[in-house]
Design an enzyme around this catalytic site. Structure first.
Site, PDB file in Angstrom:
ATOM      1  N   GLY A  52      -0.111  -2.925   5.894  1.00 49.33           N
ATOM      2  CA  GLY A  52      -0.205  -4.181   6.536  1.00 49.33           C
ATOM      3  C   GLY A  52      -1.350  -5.015   6.396  1.00 49.33           C
ATOM      4  O   GLY A  52      -2.199  -4.826   5.562  1.00 49.33           O
ATOM      5  N   GLY A  78      -9.800  -4.342   2.228  1.00 54.80           N
ATOM      6  CA  GLY A  78      -8.910  -4.404   3.776  1.00 54.80           C
ATOM      7  C   GLY A  78      -8.990  -3.113   4.361  1.00 54.80           C
ATOM      8  O   GLY A  78     -10.226  -2.364   4.118  1.00 54.80           O
ATOM      9  N   THR A 138       0.648  -1.086   0.196  1.00 44.41           N
ATOM     10  CA  THR A 138      -0.062  -0.044  -0.092  1.00 44.41           C
ATOM     11  C   THR A 138       0.927   1.232  -0.054  1.00 44.41           C
ATOM     12  O   THR A 138       1.912   0.995   0.682  1.00 44.41           O
ATOM     13  CB  THR A 138      -0.808   0.042   1.265  1.00 44.41           C
TER      14      THR A 138
HETATM   15  N1  ASP Z   1      -3.302  -2.946   3.990  1.00 42.83           N
HETATM   16  C1  ASP Z   1      -3.461  -3.415   2.918  1.00 42.83           C
HETATM   17  C2  ASP Z   1      -4.832  -4.480   2.770  1.00 42.83           C
HETATM   18  O1  ASP Z   1      -4.966  -5.018   3.865  1.00 42.83           O
HETATM   19  C3  ASP Z   1      -2.485  -4.284   2.344  1.00 42.83           C
HETATM   20  C4  ASP Z   1      -0.858  -3.519   2.775  1.00 42.83           C
HETATM   21  O2  ASP Z   1      -1.121  -2.651   3.198  1.00 42.83           O
HETATM   22  O3  ASP Z   1       0.093  -4.594   2.610  1.00 42.83           O
HETATM   23  O4  ASP Z   1      -5.571  -4.184   1.692  1.00 42.83           O
END
Ligand code: ASP
Length: 272
Positions: A185, A163, A134
């Site tokens: 995350g 997410g 992200t």
């Molecule tokens: N937070 C993002 C999601 O869960 C993914 C990421 O930040 O790595 O869609």
């Protein structure tokens, strides 16, 4: 930032990342869902008046952060989702396009080849490999703050899965009375923790950005066992310019850009 308002800086910074096909994290060429389709989420929030716009599970539209801004500015809503968000994008002048590239097709085929039909269809219940990404930007200028976030979510996710990133309070939050916060995350855990809103509220209660982020990450480690299975990162920017970050596990590189100069700081997991 020359000549641009802060909201446009945040939007255009994210749009530039989305439009770079070599950047697998977000936008064009990002890693797709388990059906092999890129589905994008984004949100933007203005700390001046708490106005926010978001788009989620959108296919074939980039930059999705600009679509999120259109939702904020052209509708009375906070979020539009899926094919209906795409329809709104087309009404607003976006041209639908193929977001797959030779590289993300190659990565998808590699992932898919190791799975039977039953395993790959919707990949439901499959534990996430650490394949998220992200870009979340927090901007500050003269006490005014804006937060923006764009993602393709977790690679090989179930189609339709959304997410934390486009969710106000989970993936981002901005309030000029205090400052802003953002996350990246494992989205399911960050969302359950309302990570960004909590960090801002802890700062409102008197904690420094670093103390606030650590408190959020530590509570996640204590209350949410899955938050240690993949990095859950929260970072925050106070209206006085102080900032901080914390991750539940692994390492997190935070880029800080001040008056045109950039530096990177690495934060180590609090579980270690
Ligand atoms: N937070 C993002 C999601 O869960 C993914 C990421 O930040 O790595 O869609």
């Amino acid at each position: 930032m020359q000549g641009k308002d802060l909201l446009s800086c945040v939007e255009q910074g994210l749009a530039a990342c989305e439009l770079d096909p070599s950047f697998l994290a977000i936008g064009l060429g990002a890693l797709p869902n388990s059906d092999g389709e890129v589905e994008l989420d984004a949100a933007i929030m203005d700390g001046r008046d708490l106005s926010a716009g978001a788009a989620c599970a959108v296919r074939n539209i980039v930059p999705v952060i600009s679509l999120a801004r259109k939702v904020k500015e052209k509708t009375p809503h906070v979020m539009l989702a899926g094919d209906q968000a795409k329809r709104f994008a087309i009404e607003q002048g976006f041209e639908p396009r193929n977001l797959m590239t030779a590289e993300n097709i190659r990565r998808y085929d590699e992932w898919r080849a190791g799975r039977t039909e039953k395993q790959y269809v919707h990949a439901a219940g499959e534990a996430y490999e650490h394949r998220g990404d992200t870009v979340t930007l927090l901007g500050l200028e003269d006490g005014h703050t804006v937060a923006g976030c764009s993602t393709s979510g977790i690679a090989w996710k179930a189609p339709g899965r959304v997410g934390d990133s486009p969710i106000v309070g989970a993936g981002l939050y901005a309030d000029d009375e205090v400052g802003s916060a953002g996350a990246t995350g494992l989205g399911e855990e960050l969302w359950k923790a309302c990570a960004s809103f909590r960090a801002v509220e802890l700062m409102r209660g008197g904690k420094s950005p670093q103390e606030a982020c650590e408190a959020v990450a530590r509570q996640m480690i204590r209350r949410q066992p899955a938050a240690s299975s993949m990095a859950c990162v929260v970072f925050a920017l106070a209206k006085n310019g102080e900032f901080g970050a914390a991750t539940t596990t692994a390492e997190f590189p935070l880029w800080i850009c001040r008056d045109g100069r950039s530096e990177m700081r690495v934060y180590k997991g609090l579980d270690g």
